[in-house]
Write a protein that holds these residues in place. Structure first.
Motif, PDB file in Angstrom:
ATOM      1  N   GLY A 111      56.362  57.981  66.870  1.00 21.52           N
ATOM      2  CA  GLY A 111      55.309  57.571  67.794  1.00 21.52           C
ATOM      3  C   GLY A 111      55.308  58.372  69.081  1.00 21.52           C
ATOM      4  N   ASP A 112      54.238  58.226  69.844  1.00 22.06           N
ATOM      5  CA  ASP A 112      54.031  59.051  71.030  1.00 22.06           C
ATOM      6  C   ASP A 112      55.091  58.839  72.108  1.00 22.06           C
ATOM      7  OD1 ASP A 112      51.803  60.131  69.873  1.00 22.06           O
ATOM      8  OD2 ASP A 112      50.390  58.779  70.878  1.00 22.06           O
ATOM      9  N   ASN A 113      55.679  57.639  72.195  1.00 25.50           N
ATOM     10  CA  ASN A 113      56.624  57.348  73.267  1.00 25.50           C
ATOM     11  C   ASN A 113      58.083  57.580  72.878  1.00 25.50           C
ATOM     12  OD1 ASN A 113      54.716  56.524  75.228  1.00 25.50           O
ATOM     13  ND2 ASN A 113      54.528  54.532  74.222  1.00 25.50           N
ATOM     14  N   ALA A 114      58.332  57.960  71.636  1.00 30.81           N
ATOM     15  CA  ALA A 114      59.711  58.091  71.169  1.00 30.81           C
ATOM     16  C   ALA A 114      60.416  59.285  71.808  1.00 30.81           C
ATOM     17  CB  ALA A 114      59.729  58.234  69.652  1.00 30.81           C
ATOM     18  N   LEU A 139      64.936  48.797  78.962  1.00 30.06           N
ATOM     19  CA  LEU A 139      65.312  49.647  80.107  1.00 30.06           C
ATOM     20  C   LEU A 139      64.709  51.031  79.903  1.00 30.06           C
ATOM     21  CD1 LEU A 139      69.049  48.548  80.414  1.00 30.06           C
ATOM     22  CD2 LEU A 139      67.061  47.629  81.626  1.00 30.06           C
ATOM     23  N   TRP A 140      63.409  51.122  80.050  1.00 29.05           N
ATOM     24  CA  TRP A 140      62.679  52.364  79.783  1.00 29.05           C
ATOM     25  C   TRP A 140      62.453  53.086  81.103  1.00 29.05           C
ATOM     26  CZ3 TRP A 140      61.932  54.636  75.279  1.00 29.05           C
ATOM     27  CH2 TRP A 140      61.023  55.688  75.196  1.00 29.05           C
ATOM     28  N   ASN A 141      63.249  54.125  81.355  1.00 29.40           N
ATOM     29  CA  ASN A 141      63.191  54.837  82.629  1.00 29.40           C
ATOM     30  C   ASN A 141      62.898  56.312  82.378  1.00 29.40           C
ATOM     31  OD1 ASN A 141      63.476  55.890  85.175  1.00 29.40           O
ATOM     32  ND2 ASN A 141      65.606  55.252  85.450  1.00 29.40           N
ATOM     33  N   PRO A 142      61.698  56.790  82.738  1.00 33.46           N
ATOM     34  CA  PRO A 142      61.362  58.204  82.512  1.00 33.46           C
ATOM     35  C   PRO A 142      62.355  59.179  83.138  1.00 33.46           C
ATOM     36  CG  PRO A 142      59.399  56.955  83.092  1.00 33.46           C
ATOM     37  CD  PRO A 142      60.565  56.038  83.316  1.00 33.46           C
ATOM     38  N   GLU A 143      63.086  58.760  84.172  1.00 32.91           N
ATOM     39  CA  GLU A 143      64.071  59.653  84.794  1.00 32.91           C
ATOM     40  C   GLU A 143      65.255  59.919  83.877  1.00 32.91           C
ATOM     41  OE1 GLU A 143      65.211  58.098  88.558  1.00 32.91           O
ATOM     42  OE2 GLU A 143      63.216  58.320  89.447  1.00 32.91           O
ATOM     43  N   ASP A 144      65.392  59.119  82.826  1.00 35.17           N
ATOM     44  CA  ASP A 144      66.482  59.315  81.867  1.00 35.17           C
ATOM     45  C   ASP A 144      66.155  60.374  80.820  1.00 35.17           C
ATOM     46  OD1 ASP A 144      67.968  57.367  83.110  1.00 35.17           O
ATOM     47  OD2 ASP A 144      67.460  55.789  81.680  1.00 35.17           O
ATOM     48  N   TRP A 191      60.677  48.872  74.161  1.00 32.91           N
ATOM     49  CA  TRP A 191      60.483  47.540  73.593  1.00 32.91           C
ATOM     50  C   TRP A 191      59.174  46.976  74.124  1.00 32.91           C
ATOM     51  CZ3 TRP A 191      59.813  42.539  75.182  1.00 32.91           C
ATOM     52  CH2 TRP A 191      60.079  41.537  74.255  1.00 32.91           C
ATOM     53  N   PRO A 192      58.339  46.292  73.312  1.00 32.02           N
ATOM     54  CA  PRO A 192      58.569  45.920  71.904  1.00 32.02           C
ATOM     55  C   PRO A 192      57.757  46.772  70.942  1.00 32.02           C
ATOM     56  CG  PRO A 192      56.851  44.540  72.807  1.00 32.02           C
ATOM     57  CD  PRO A 192      57.195  45.564  73.875  1.00 32.02           C
ATOM     58  N   ASN A 193      57.429  48.003  71.325  1.00 34.25           N
ATOM     59  CA  ASN A 193      56.490  48.801  70.541  1.00 34.25           C
ATOM     60  C   ASN A 193      57.057  49.303  69.216  1.00 34.25           C
ATOM     61  OD1 ASN A 193      54.588  48.465  72.530  1.00 34.25           O
ATOM     62  ND2 ASN A 193      55.148  50.339  73.612  1.00 34.25           N
TER      63      ASN A 193
END
Length: 307
Positions: free
Chosen positions: A74-77, A120-125, A103-105
């Motif tokens: 998926g696009d966010n993986a 805990l979805w942090n783009p800085e990671d 979560w929860p996609n």
């Protein structure tokens, strides 16, 4: 049909991406699903999953498999754990394909990939390497330990990531402290501390505690001896039984330290001391096995419980 100019643009793109392109990339270059189906039926290309196409019909290599698994999820993986570290250059460690999704996609698994969902979805990671979205090395190191098949594998991948220069011990320790509510949190924190904070002294303290638990004789610690090349500092020593135990932190694996350690051990062996070497990570993950060896060595030298 795909014209010659478009085919060349696709070829150049696939060359940069391990021989594969996504259907979205193909569409942006003017190749729709009917054109892709025609190339697949003609035996020139091969479809993989729902979103990916190889511009050849050979088996995908591991790098291409990682890309396809990422696109299929998926696009966010993002690639996560040891899979992310392999893209960064980790050698000699294989734990399959791990992907992180918000979560929860969820996300679609492909070719045995493992999907992990996180609040805990942090783009800085995240970082991008060779067009691949993946977790940053220090984050990936801790998460690789979370996903590892055993405690021993968890400690091993953390040590390897630092030893191979992919992350600093301090950065891994900082990331380990962010970890919350995971069954392996105590181990990961302990190993991160060992790697970052002079594991030698900590390992010796743990070793003394393990000796007490098994009711072994109390050893002397940090004994100074004189060898052919000057002073030798011994981590643990039983004078009555001529037994030395060296507690080895991750730094012992560097070439210079390995040479010094070998010379020191040879000096002691020539002087008739027996030397056992225990990696501090081994003390963390397999204490019973290593302490059983110590007990056998002491018994072979004449110690008994009655004594």
């Amino acid at each position: 049909m795909v014209d010659r100019a478009t085919r060349e643009r696709l070829r150049l793109l696939a060359h940069e991406q391990d021989g594969v392109v996504s259907r979205g990339q193909a569409a942006r270059l003017g190749v729709d699903r009917w054109a892709i189906a025609h190339e697949v039926r003609s035996g020139r290309w091969a479809a993989h999953g729902l979103n990916s196409v190889a511009l050849h019909t050979l088996a995908l290599d591991p790098a291409a498999v990682r890309r396809v698994a990422l696109w299929e999820a998926g696009d966010n993986a993002v690639l996560d754990g040891a899979t992310s570290l392999v893209v960064a250059g980790l050698r000699n460690f294989d734990d399959g394909i791990h992907l992180l999704c918000p979560w929860p996609n969820g996300g679609r698994s492909w070719s045995g990939s493992r999907i992990h969902n996180s609040r805990l979805w942090n783009p800085e990671d995240f970082v991008v390497t060779q067009g691949i979205r993946r977790t940053r090395n220090d984050v990936a190191t801790v998460r690789a330990a979370m996903y590892a098949r055993s405690d021993r594998a968890a400690a091993t991948v953390m040590a390897m990531a630092v030893q191979q220069g992919l992350a600093s011990g301090d950065a891994v320790l900082l990331e380990a402290r962010r970890l919350n509510r995971h069954r392996r949190r105590p181990l990961i924190l302990a190993v991160a501390t060992d790697i970052a904070d002079g594991a030698q002294a900590l390992g010796e303290l743990d070793f003394a505690r393990l000796c007490r638990v098994r009711r072994l004789p109390v050893p002397a610690r940090q004994v100074v001896r004189r060898g052919a090349r000057g002073r030798i500092y011994l981590d643990v020593y039983w004078d009555d039984y001529a037994l030395v135990v060296e507690i080895e932190g991750a730094h012992h694996d560097s070439p210079g330290n390995a040479i010094d350690d070998s010379l020191r051990q040879n000096d002691l062996t020539i002087g008739h001391d027996k030397v056992l070497r225990i990696p501090v990570l081994g003390l963390r993950t397999m204490p019973d096995e290593f302490m059983a060896q110590v007990e056998r060595a002491l018994r072979a030298a004449g110690w008994s419980n009655a004594a």
